[in-house]
Design a protein around this motif. Structure first.
Motif, PDB file in Angstrom:
ATOM      1  N   VAL A 164      38.570 -51.118  -6.614  1.00 18.81           N
ATOM      2  CA  VAL A 164      38.204 -50.076  -7.593  1.00 18.81           C
ATOM      3  C   VAL A 164      39.344 -49.987  -8.606  1.00 18.81           C
ATOM      4  O   VAL A 164      40.464 -49.604  -8.250  1.00 18.81           O
ATOM      5  CB  VAL A 164      37.960 -48.713  -6.922  1.00 18.81           C
ATOM      6  N   GLU A 165      39.056 -50.391  -9.821  1.00 20.21           N
ATOM      7  CA  GLU A 165      40.106 -50.546 -10.841  1.00 20.21           C
ATOM      8  C   GLU A 165      39.791 -49.686 -12.070  1.00 20.21           C
ATOM      9  O   GLU A 165      38.741 -49.821 -12.673  1.00 20.21           O
ATOM     10  CB  GLU A 165      40.212 -52.038 -11.220  1.00 20.21           C
ATOM     11  N   LEU A 166      40.761 -48.823 -12.405  1.00 25.11           N
ATOM     12  CA  LEU A 166      40.571 -47.878 -13.506  1.00 25.11           C
ATOM     13  C   LEU A 166      40.500 -48.567 -14.868  1.00 25.11           C
ATOM     14  O   LEU A 166      39.706 -48.166 -15.725  1.00 25.11           O
ATOM     15  CB  LEU A 166      41.744 -46.881 -13.494  1.00 25.11           C
ATOM     16  N   ALA A 167      41.335 -49.571 -15.074  1.00 19.88           N
ATOM     17  CA  ALA A 167      41.387 -50.228 -16.394  1.00 19.88           C
ATOM     18  C   ALA A 167      40.230 -51.210 -16.504  1.00 19.88           C
ATOM     19  O   ALA A 167      40.184 -52.219 -15.784  1.00 19.88           O
ATOM     20  CB  ALA A 167      42.724 -50.941 -16.571  1.00 19.88           C
TER      21      ALA A 167
ATOM     22  N   VAL B 245      42.702 -50.121  -3.832  1.00 16.62           N
ATOM     23  CA  VAL B 245      42.862 -49.151  -4.923  1.00 16.62           C
ATOM     24  C   VAL B 245      43.680 -49.835  -6.028  1.00 16.62           C
ATOM     25  O   VAL B 245      44.809 -50.255  -5.798  1.00 16.62           O
ATOM     26  CB  VAL B 245      43.624 -47.902  -4.402  1.00 16.62           C
ATOM     27  N   GLY B 246      43.103 -49.986  -7.219  1.00 23.78           N
ATOM     28  CA  GLY B 246      43.864 -50.558  -8.342  1.00 23.78           C
ATOM     29  C   GLY B 246      44.209 -52.026  -8.167  1.00 23.78           C
ATOM     30  O   GLY B 246      45.383 -52.379  -8.171  1.00 23.78           O
ATOM     31  N   PRO B 247      43.189 -52.914  -8.056  1.00 29.27           N
ATOM     32  CA  PRO B 247      43.486 -54.346  -7.838  1.00 29.27           C
ATOM     33  C   PRO B 247      44.074 -55.060  -9.042  1.00 29.27           C
ATOM     34  O   PRO B 247      44.512 -56.206  -8.914  1.00 29.27           O
ATOM     35  CB  PRO B 247      42.110 -54.935  -7.490  1.00 29.27           C
TER      36      PRO B 247
ATOM     37  N   LEU C 140      50.991 -61.639  -2.374  1.00 31.99           N
ATOM     38  CA  LEU C 140      50.092 -60.546  -1.994  1.00 31.99           C
ATOM     39  C   LEU C 140      49.272 -60.085  -3.194  1.00 31.99           C
ATOM     40  O   LEU C 140      48.050 -59.906  -3.104  1.00 31.99           O
ATOM     41  CB  LEU C 140      50.933 -59.384  -1.429  1.00 31.99           C
ATOM     42  N   THR C 141      49.958 -59.846  -4.318  1.00 29.81           N
ATOM     43  CA  THR C 141      49.272 -59.382  -5.533  1.00 29.81           C
ATOM     44  C   THR C 141      49.988 -59.977  -6.743  1.00 29.81           C
ATOM     45  O   THR C 141      51.073 -60.548  -6.610  1.00 29.81           O
ATOM     46  CB  THR C 141      49.324 -57.835  -5.680  1.00 29.81           C
ATOM     47  N   ASN C 142      49.406 -59.748  -7.932  1.00 27.03           N
ATOM     48  CA  ASN C 142      50.068 -60.229  -9.148  1.00 27.03           C
ATOM     49  C   ASN C 142      51.425 -59.548  -9.346  1.00 27.03           C
ATOM     50  O   ASN C 142      52.402 -60.186  -9.748  1.00 27.03           O
ATOM     51  CB  ASN C 142      49.182 -59.957 -10.373  1.00 27.03           C
ATOM     52  N   PHE C 143      51.504 -58.249  -9.063  1.00 26.98           N
ATOM     53  CA  PHE C 143      52.782 -57.553  -9.232  1.00 26.98           C
ATOM     54  C   PHE C 143      53.797 -57.977  -8.166  1.00 26.98           C
ATOM     55  O   PHE C 143      54.983 -58.052  -8.437  1.00 26.98           O
ATOM     56  CB  PHE C 143      52.585 -56.029  -9.235  1.00 26.98           C
ATOM     57  N   GLU C 144      53.319 -58.254  -6.963  1.00 27.36           N
ATOM     58  CA  GLU C 144      54.254 -58.728  -5.936  1.00 27.36           C
ATOM     59  C   GLU C 144      54.872 -60.042  -6.403  1.00 27.36           C
ATOM     60  O   GLU C 144      56.076 -60.267  -6.283  1.00 27.36           O
ATOM     61  CB  GLU C 144      53.544 -58.915  -4.587  1.00 27.36           C
TER      62      GLU C 144
ATOM     63  N   GLY D 272      36.550 -48.065 -12.465  1.00 22.61           N
ATOM     64  CA  GLY D 272      36.544 -46.599 -12.365  1.00 22.61           C
ATOM     65  C   GLY D 272      37.723 -46.100 -11.560  1.00 22.61           C
ATOM     66  O   GLY D 272      38.612 -46.861 -11.175  1.00 22.61           O
ATOM     67  N   ASP D 273      37.697 -44.796 -11.312  1.00 18.99           N
ATOM     68  CA  ASP D 273      38.807 -44.117 -10.635  1.00 18.99           C
ATOM     69  C   ASP D 273      38.621 -44.199  -9.115  1.00 18.99           C
ATOM     70  O   ASP D 273      37.644 -43.671  -8.576  1.00 18.99           O
ATOM     71  CB  ASP D 273      38.841 -42.662 -11.101  1.00 18.99           C
ATOM     72  N   ALA D 274      39.574 -44.852  -8.458  1.00 18.59           N
ATOM     73  CA  ALA D 274      39.465 -45.032  -7.003  1.00 18.59           C
ATOM     74  C   ALA D 274      39.501 -43.688  -6.274  1.00 18.59           C
ATOM     75  O   ALA D 274      38.933 -43.563  -5.185  1.00 18.59           O
ATOM     76  CB  ALA D 274      40.598 -45.925  -6.515  1.00 18.59           C
ATOM     77  N   ARG D 275      40.164 -42.699  -6.885  1.00 15.64           N
ATOM     78  CA  ARG D 275      40.217 -41.380  -6.215  1.00 15.64           C
ATOM     79  C   ARG D 275      38.819 -40.787  -6.131  1.00 15.64           C
ATOM     80  O   ARG D 275      38.405 -40.256  -5.103  1.00 15.64           O
ATOM     81  CB  ARG D 275      41.153 -40.438  -6.980  1.00 15.64           C
TER      82      ARG D 275
ATOM     83  N   VAL E 296      46.822 -50.312  -1.009  1.00 14.74           N
ATOM     84  CA  VAL E 296      47.325 -49.705  -2.255  1.00 14.74           C
ATOM     85  C   VAL E 296      48.630 -50.427  -2.607  1.00 14.74           C
ATOM     86  O   VAL E 296      49.665 -50.186  -1.981  1.00 14.74           O
ATOM     87  CB  VAL E 296      47.584 -48.186  -2.102  1.00 14.74           C
ATOM     88  N   TYR E 297      48.547 -51.326  -3.571  1.00 10.59           N
ATOM     89  CA  TYR E 297      49.711 -52.165  -3.873  1.00 10.59           C
ATOM     90  C   TYR E 297      50.222 -51.905  -5.284  1.00 10.59           C
ATOM     91  O   TYR E 297      49.474 -51.987  -6.246  1.00 10.59           O
ATOM     92  CB  TYR E 297      49.344 -53.640  -3.723  1.00 10.59           C
ATOM     93  N   PHE E 298      51.490 -51.559  -5.356  1.00 12.70           N
ATOM     94  CA  PHE E 298      52.186 -51.342  -6.613  1.00 12.70           C
ATOM     95  C   PHE E 298      51.459 -50.333  -7.508  1.00 12.70           C
ATOM     96  O   PHE E 298      51.161 -50.613  -8.674  1.00 12.70           O
ATOM     97  CB  PHE E 298      52.438 -52.689  -7.324  1.00 12.70           C
ATOM     98  N   PRO E 299      51.186 -49.146  -6.951  1.00 12.78           N
ATOM     99  CA  PRO E 299      50.556 -48.112  -7.781  1.00 12.78           C
ATOM    100  C   PRO E 299      51.503 -47.731  -8.921  1.00 12.78           C
ATOM    101  O   PRO E 299      52.723 -47.741  -8.746  1.00 12.78           O
ATOM    102  CB  PRO E 299      50.359 -46.944  -6.794  1.00 12.78           C
TER     103      PRO E 299
END
Ligand SMILES: C[S@@+](CC[C@H](N)C(=O)[O-])C[C@H]1O[C@@H](n2cnc3c(N)ncnc32)[C@H](O)[C@@H]1O
Length: 210
Positions: free
Chosen positions: A63-66, A40-42, A186-190, A90-93, A110-113
């Motif tokens: 699934v990435e909203l932006a 969710v939100g990569p 793990l992720t860019n934000f991590e 799109g919206d992962a929800r 779900v990482y760094f929502p």
């Protein structure tokens, strides 16, 4: 004059949410019946690339909203000619609620929502009751949910939500690994937050049998 950069065709790595079946057939999307993990939100896609490289026998879907980040993640995947990653802008929800077949996912990440700090914006948080219910429905028995955030208050909310779903068993939190190179996070934000020395809160859950 510099050579024009070759354009990268990301069409085969992206799926149009509005053209997808509800529910989707994972084997027809990936061309095989390997286990599927959903993020969710990569964002810029570091987790997708690292995890899909390390686990070539699993398929990964972000699934990435932006749209800008969805395109960037898909471009990075395309440059590596990866065959086990797809990106849905799109919206992962919505994707989890409508398109994920029941008990069909091996893992959800779900990482760094986005924390949505302001009180009146908190309802925009992606990690909320409907998401947990849809993750519970979408995970196969024994499938895992992995979460990380730098926001302690949001982490408390996440744990409280999870405790309302007794089918999920909390696992020992994953240990952060020591990076071996600049993109070994793990992720860019991590990566950003660890380099800043911020604390990171992590949890993993296993979905039990029905
Ligand atoms: C803070 S960033 C974290 C990105 C990535 N997970 C990382 O750790 O580097 C949050 C990401 O979630 C995306 N996002 C927010 N709401 C979303 C939703 N409902 N569905 C899919 N992506 C979403 C944002 O566009 C953004 O890219």
């Amino acid at each position: 004059m510099p050579e024009p950069r070759p354009t990268i065709d990301i069409a085969r790595y992206t799926l149009d949410l509005w053209q997808l079946e509800a529910p989707v057939s994972w084997p027809s999307l990936f061309g095989n019946d390997r286990p599927v993990e959903l993020e969710v939100g990569p964002g810029k896609g570091l987790f997708l690339i690292n995890a899909a490289t390390a686990n070539p026998s699993h398929n990964f879907l972000g699934v990435e909203l932006a749209r800008k980040y969805a395109r960037l993640a898909a471009t990075r995947v395309a440059k590596r000619n990866m065959t086990n990653v797809l990106v849905v802008p799109g919206d992962a929800r919505l994707f989890l609620a409508r398109h994920v077949p029941p008990a069909s996912l091996r893992a959800v990440h779900v990482y760094f929502p986005d924390p949505w700090w302001k009180k009146r914006h908190k309802k925009r948080r992606v990690f909320a009751e409907p998401l947990v219910a849809d993750v519970e429905r979408g995970l196969e028995p024994g499938g895992n949910l992995h979460v990380a955030t730098d926001v302690e208050e949001y982490f408390g909310v996440i744990r409280a939500l999870m405790s309302g779903h007794p089918r999920f068993q909390e696992l020992p939190p994953p240990e952060p690994k020591s990076p071996e190179h600049d993109l070994d996070y793990l992720t860019n934000f991590e990566r950003k937050y660890r380099l800043e020395g911020r604390p990171i809160f992590r949890a993993s859950y296993r979905r039990g049998p029905p």
